[in-house]
Motif scaffolding. Sequence first.
Motif, short mmCIF file in Angstrom:
data_model
loop_
_atom_site.label_atom_id
_atom_site.label_comp_id
_atom_site.label_asym_id
_atom_site.label_seq_id
_atom_site.Cartn_x
_atom_site.Cartn_y
_atom_site.Cartn_z
N LEU A 12 0.80 -1.22 0.00
CA LEU A 12 0.00 0.00 0.00
C LEU A 12 0.84 1.28 0.00
O LEU A 12 0.54 2.21 -0.75
N PRO A 13 1.92 1.37 0.79
CA PRO A 13 2.71 2.60 0.76
C PRO A 13 3.23 2.95 -0.64
O PRO A 13 3.19 4.12 -1.05
N ILE A 16 0.34 4.14 -2.92
CA ILE A 16 -0.06 5.52 -2.64
C ILE A 16 0.80 6.50 -3.43
O ILE A 16 0.33 7.57 -3.82
N GLU A 17 2.04 6.14 -3.72
CA GLU A 17 2.91 7.01 -4.50
C GLU A 17 2.41 7.20 -5.94
O GLU A 17 2.81 8.14 -6.61
N ILE A 19 -0.69 7.75 -6.69
CA ILE A 19 -1.99 8.43 -6.58
C ILE A 19 -1.79 9.93 -6.41
O ILE A 19 -0.97 10.38 -5.62
N THR A 25 -12.25 8.96 -5.81
CA THR A 25 -12.49 7.52 -5.85
C THR A 25 -13.98 7.28 -5.90
O THR A 25 -14.72 7.77 -5.03
N LYS A 37 -6.00 11.00 -0.87
CA LYS A 37 -5.23 9.76 -0.72
C LYS A 37 -5.67 8.91 0.47
O LYS A 37 -5.70 7.69 0.39
N THR A 38 -6.01 9.56 1.58
CA THR A 38 -6.41 8.80 2.77
C THR A 38 -7.68 8.01 2.51
O THR A 38 -7.76 6.82 2.87
N TRP A 40 -8.81 7.09 -0.45
CA TRP A 40 -8.49 6.06 -1.43
C TRP A 40 -7.83 4.86 -0.74
O TRP A 40 -8.20 3.71 -0.99
N ALA A 41 -6.86 5.14 0.13
CA ALA A 41 -6.14 4.07 0.82
C ALA A 41 -7.07 3.22 1.68
O ALA A 41 -6.95 2.00 1.74
N GLN A 45 -7.52 -0.69 0.93
CA GLN A 45 -7.12 -1.60 2.00
C GLN A 45 -8.11 -2.75 2.16
O GLN A 45 -7.72 -3.88 2.44
N ARG A 105 -0.01 9.75 -12.50
CA ARG A 105 -0.71 9.67 -11.22
C ARG A 105 -2.21 9.49 -11.47
O ARG A 105 -2.79 10.18 -12.29
#
Length: 118
Positions: A12-13, A16-17, A19, A25, A37-38, A40-41, A45, A105
């Motif tokens: 996941l880390p 995220i790069e 995005i 989303t 991003k938060t 989306w993550a 997840q 991105r």
Amino acid sequence: MLFLKLFNEGNLPKMIELIDADITTVLGPGRGTVTGKTAWAREIQGFLDLKLPLNLRIRSIQQSGNIAQVVSDWTIEGNTAAGKPIREQGTGIDVLRRDSLGNWRYIIDNPFGVKFHK
């Protein structure tokens, strides 16, 4: 495809790069959208927690300058940790923008693209 590789590694880390900070989303049929991003993550997840591989087939890539649209068919299929069979699938429509360093991105992630029209 880097996204596919990172997804199947559960990384996941690094995902995220890929995005954009202001990504939109689409959550799925009837669920609306979230931004950033938060959010989306948090959504991705849930897929990663299944610990099942993503299979992806690119249908088309259309590009105009620094914007690209990617249409792909995807599936996640197998058994959950509890042994329950599961199959998630969709035809995603994603939009990417090339940044000033030349990196693509994701700016719109719509994994259920053709099913979401509400």
